[in-house]
Each structure stands twice: as C-alpha cells, then as structure tokens.
Design an enzyme around this catalytic site. Structure first.
Site, PDB file in Angstrom:
ATOM      1  N   LYS A   1     -61.421 -12.722 -23.408  1.00  5.64           N
ATOM      2  CA  LYS A   1     -60.769 -14.004 -23.711  1.00  5.64           C
ATOM      3  C   LYS A   1     -59.334 -14.084 -23.189  1.00  5.64           C
ATOM      4  O   LYS A   1     -58.838 -15.144 -22.835  1.00  5.64           O
ATOM      5  CB  LYS A   1     -60.790 -14.276 -25.208  1.00  5.64           C
ATOM      6  CG  LYS A   1     -62.166 -14.712 -25.695  1.00  5.64           C
ATOM      7  CD  LYS A   1     -62.098 -15.304 -27.084  1.00  5.64           C
ATOM      8  CE  LYS A   1     -63.428 -15.924 -27.485  1.00  5.64           C
ATOM      9  NZ  LYS A   1     -64.470 -14.910 -27.746  1.00  5.64           N
TER      10      LYS A   1
ATOM     11  N   SER B   1     -68.618  -7.826 -22.771  1.00  2.10           N
ATOM     12  CA  SER B   1     -67.519  -8.781 -22.974  1.00  2.10           C
ATOM     13  C   SER B   1     -66.442  -8.314 -23.952  1.00  2.10           C
ATOM     14  O   SER B   1     -65.290  -8.716 -23.841  1.00  2.10           O
ATOM     15  CB  SER B   1     -68.083 -10.126 -23.430  1.00  2.10           C
ATOM     16  OG  SER B   1     -68.872  -9.974 -24.598  1.00  2.10           O
TER      17      SER B   1
ATOM     18  N   GLU C   1     -57.939 -24.299 -31.225  1.00  4.37           N
ATOM     19  CA  GLU C   1     -58.786 -24.174 -32.402  1.00  4.37           C
ATOM     20  C   GLU C   1     -59.543 -22.865 -32.249  1.00  4.37           C
ATOM     21  O   GLU C   1     -59.724 -22.362 -31.151  1.00  4.37           O
ATOM     22  CB  GLU C   1     -59.775 -25.332 -32.521  1.00  4.37           C
ATOM     23  CG  GLU C   1     -61.012 -25.183 -31.660  1.00  4.37           C
ATOM     24  CD  GLU C   1     -60.917 -25.946 -30.343  1.00  4.37           C
ATOM     25  OE1 GLU C   1     -60.095 -26.876 -30.262  1.00  4.37           O
ATOM     26  OE2 GLU C   1     -61.657 -25.603 -29.419  1.00  4.37           O
TER      27      GLU C   1
HETATM   28  C1  LIG Z   1     -65.803 -15.163 -27.813  1.00  4.54           C
HETATM   29  C2  LIG Z   1     -66.648 -14.065 -27.337  1.00  4.54           C
HETATM   30  C3  LIG Z   1     -67.861 -14.308 -26.639  1.00  4.54           C
HETATM   31  C4  LIG Z   1     -68.435 -15.686 -26.458  1.00  4.54           C
HETATM   32  O1  LIG Z   1     -67.666 -16.577 -25.719  1.00  4.54           O
HETATM   33  P1  LIG Z   1     -68.029 -16.990 -24.226  1.00  4.54           P
HETATM   34  O2  LIG Z   1     -67.111 -18.115 -23.936  1.00  4.54           O
HETATM   35  O3  LIG Z   1     -69.475 -17.393 -24.205  1.00  4.54           O
HETATM   36  O4  LIG Z   1     -67.797 -15.811 -23.384  1.00  4.54           O
HETATM   37  C5  LIG Z   1     -68.560 -13.231 -26.144  1.00  4.54           C
HETATM   38  N1  LIG Z   1     -68.127 -11.963 -26.337  1.00  4.54           N
HETATM   39  C6  LIG Z   1     -66.985 -11.692 -27.002  1.00  4.54           C
HETATM   40  C7  LIG Z   1     -66.578 -10.273 -27.170  1.00  4.54           C
HETATM   41  C8  LIG Z   1     -66.215 -12.727 -27.524  1.00  4.54           C
HETATM   42  O5  LIG Z   1     -65.089 -12.436 -28.192  1.00  4.54           O
END
Ligand SMILES: *Cc1c(COP(=O)(O)O)cnc(C)c1O
Length: 396
Positions: free
Chosen positions: A91, A379, A113
């Site tokens: 993020k 992610s 938000e």
């Molecule tokens: C917020 C988040 C997501 C989902 O958000 P996307 O916009 O779909 O990437 C996925 N993995 C993690 C670790 C997150 O914090």
C-alpha cells in the site's frame, strides 16, 4: 498503438470506469485529471518517488525463489516480497506517490478513508514523513475492531474521525470523506487506497503500483534469462496489488494472469467477497464496475476473514480483465487461506498476510507443469493478523 488495457481518454476500460461524482466534486477531480500524468512523468517526481521507494520503503523488494513450495506444487514458484516493504505491504507504494502529487498540487491537508486501517496507516505514515495534516475517516465499528491500527494512525499524528451513519463501516467512511472533500475543495487532497474511485484514480494508483511488475521483469530476467513468467498470481480486494503485479504483462498474452478473490465461507454461502462471481454492473465509489448488490441496487455487505479483501466491488480495470477474460478469476475460502498461511510459514519461514494467503491458496487448485514459472505476489506480512492466527492455531 495504445494498449486496450490502458484507460481511454474518457476514463474507461471497455464499459467500466468513468467518474460518477456529485457535481460539487467536479473541479477537484478535474484538477487531478488535468495534472496527474504530467506530474508522474516529470523527472522531478520520478527522482523523488524512486528515491523514497529505495531509501524509505526499502525497494526493490526481492523476487524470492521458494524451493520447498516449488517442490510441493511443481514448477518454479517465486514470491514477490511486497511483505518486506516499510509498513508491511504494497500500500505504501501508492501513498508515497500520491503524497508527492498532492504536494505538487499545493495541497495542505490529506483526507482518506479506511476499512481495516491498513490504508489509513500507510497514509498517516507518508503524512508524518511530509509534515502534512492527515484526517482519516473510519467506520465506528471498524474503529473498535481495528484498535491497533487506530493507535498507529494516532501515533503518526493523524486525526481519526468515526463515521457513525449507516452500517458504520467502510462505505460510510467513504461518504464522510467525500463530504469533507466537497467542503474543502481548495486545500485538501483525497488519497484513495486502491485502483477504485472516479477516473483518474484507478489509472493513477495502477501506475504507482506498477513498480511491482517493473521490478519483476528485470529480476526474473536476471535470475533465469527469461523475459516473462508463465503465470502471475495476486489477490484482489479493490485490486491495487494485482494491478501492480499485472501491469507490465497486460499486453503479453502468453503470461497467464490469475486474480484471486475471497470466497469467505464459500462463494454461495451468503458470506463472501467474490465479486466477479456474485456481482453485477453498477456504480460504486464513483466508477462503473461490478459490485455485489441486491435487487434494488443496494450494496451487499461483503464478508472475508481478511479485512483487506472484504470489499463489495473490484476496480474497473479488473472488471474489464474479467469480462475480456484477460485475467482468470479464482477464489479461496477463509479456511483455504488459513491453511496456506500455516503452510508457507512451515515451508519457507515466511508468515504472510491473510490477503496474500488467498493468492497462495490457489496453487493447490492449479495443474502446474514441471517447467512452469509462477510468480505469486506476496502483498503483505502477517504481523497484523497474528491474533487470528493464534486463535486458529489452537483449533488445529
Ligand atoms: C489492502 C491489502 C490488500 C487488498 O487491496 P488491493 O487494493 O486489492 O491490493 C491485499 N493485501 C494486503 C496485504 C493488503 O494490506
């Protein structure tokens, strides 16, 4: 020729996208649309963005060959380690980029938000870094559910304002943020956390997350001599980590793109967030996309064990990737994701975020060939989910 997967001059991917916003917001969004590309492409922006990604965020993140995972599932499986970024997920790539854009536009105040609080923390982090006022709207219920992230935001100097209307969750926080933006058009910048929202946000956030696949390209080449992997897998909440992981492969048709949604307790259980399976065309958060809605067009509350995937829509690019079959949409249940968490932890010594575990969970549902090269976008890291992991560990 312009790629069919890039947003068109009207802000659409096929039939999806656009800017469905109250008239009062038009000047704010227009200002951004008029300037974002020029800013992102400028040498000054690129220099500062790349510098901060390197020295503050810790990029490039490794492309790690996971030997025991590969042995178990076949093929060669790499993990793109977005979990190693400062603040623990992808993020921050986006919030770093947007704070620089906001500064360039002369904005003095940031609003955002947040649902689970991850985007709120990433936003409050860059606001602290840049010494800019930060206001985060969050549903009253989410504030109670996500106390550690609320504490982090406050430590970072942000003001957290509870949204007390409606279901007191993410969509109500979004309404409050939009109301604030209408009231403060001159000095305030609305920092959106995924590839959602009115044009140009989905395109802008996609470009800022594209660093993920930009690095994958040269890292894979360096390690294997190969130009492309056979398969890229990423989880989808709003779709920003997937957009970043897919970005530089969108036009390379030989690369299979797999988007993984949260099936919750099961796609048809009534407790799910598998938008591509359950959604219809409609307008959500200012863009035309697919979303989970009832017969009256009211948004259906989604459910997933993972707060980051608990979103009733997907961004317009993903709606188009789904409709055009450029990406294959799969899903994983809560239990499948939990199993993938414990498995990765034991096999590779990496505790993934619950969201990322959904992407890992589909390895078990694929027919993987011996010579197949797969990249899973990891992610985020699992620290934030430890409470859930401890609870389920006892049940094991
Ligand atoms: C917020 C988040 C997501 C989902 O958000 P996307 O916009 O779909 O990437 C996925 N993995 C993690 C670790 C997150 O914090």
């Amino acid at each position: 020729m312009k790629s069919q997967f890039q947003v068109d001059e009207n802000g659409y991917y096929g039939q999806f996208g656009g800017a469905f916003i109250p008239e009062l917001l038009f000047p704010n969004v227009q200002e951004l649309e008029d300037n974002y590309l020029q800013i992102i492409e400028s040498e000054e922006f690129q220099k500062e963005y790349k510098y901060l990604l390197k020295d503050y965020v810790g990029r490039p993140t490794p492309l790690y060959l996971a030997p025991r995972l590969s042995e178990k599932y076949g093929g060669t499986i790499y993990l793109k380690r977005e979990d190693l970024n400062h603040t623990g997920a992808h993020k921050v790539n986006n919030t770093i980029g947007q704070i620089l854009i906001a500064k360039k536009l002369g904005k003095k105040r940031i609003i955002a938000e947040t649902g689970a609080g991850q985007h709120g923390v990433a936003t409050a982090t860059v606001c602290a870094l840049m010494n800019i006022d930060c206001v985060v709207f969050m549903g009253e219920i989410d504030i109670k559910r996500q106390a550690p992230n609320v504490a982090r935001m406050k430590m970072l100097g942000a003001t957290v304002i509870p949204a007390t209307s409606g279901s007191k969750t993410l969509k109500d926080a979004t309404n409050e943020a939009i109301r604030d933006w209408i009231g403060n058009p001159e000095d305030t910048y609305y920092l959106i956390g995924s590839v959602v929202g009115p044009h140009p946000y989905p395109d802008m956030v996609g470009r800022l997350q594209a660093i993920i696949s930009e690095e994958m390209k040269w890292q894979l080449k360096e390690k294997t001599g190969k130009e492309n992997p056979d398969t890229v897998i990423a989880c989808v909440g709003g779709g920003s980590n997937a957009a970043g992981a897919f970005y530089h492969y969108l036009d390379e048709k030989e690369v299979d793109l797999i988007a993984v949604e949260a099936a919750g307790l099961g796609v048809h259980s009534g407790e799910s967030a598998a938008t591509s399976q359950l959604g219809d065309v409609g307008v959500l958060h200012g863009s035309k996309t697919i979303l989970m809605q009832d017969e009256y067009g009211q948004v259906v509350e989604p459910y997933s064990i993972s707060a980051g995937l608990d979103y009733p829509g997907i961004g317009p690019l993903h709606a188009y990737l789904n409709e055009s079959s450029r990406a294959i949409f799969m899903n994983a249940t809560d239990q499948e994701a939990l199993d993938a968490v414990y498995e990765l932890t034991k096999l590779e010594g990496i505790i993934p975020a619950l969201e990322s575990a959904h992407a890992l969970a589909v390895l078990d549902k694929m027919e993987i060939k011996n010579d197949q090269v797969i990249i899973v976008n990891l992610s985020g890291r699992g620290d934030k989910d430890l409470e859930t992991y401890i609870k389920h560990l006892k049940d094991e």
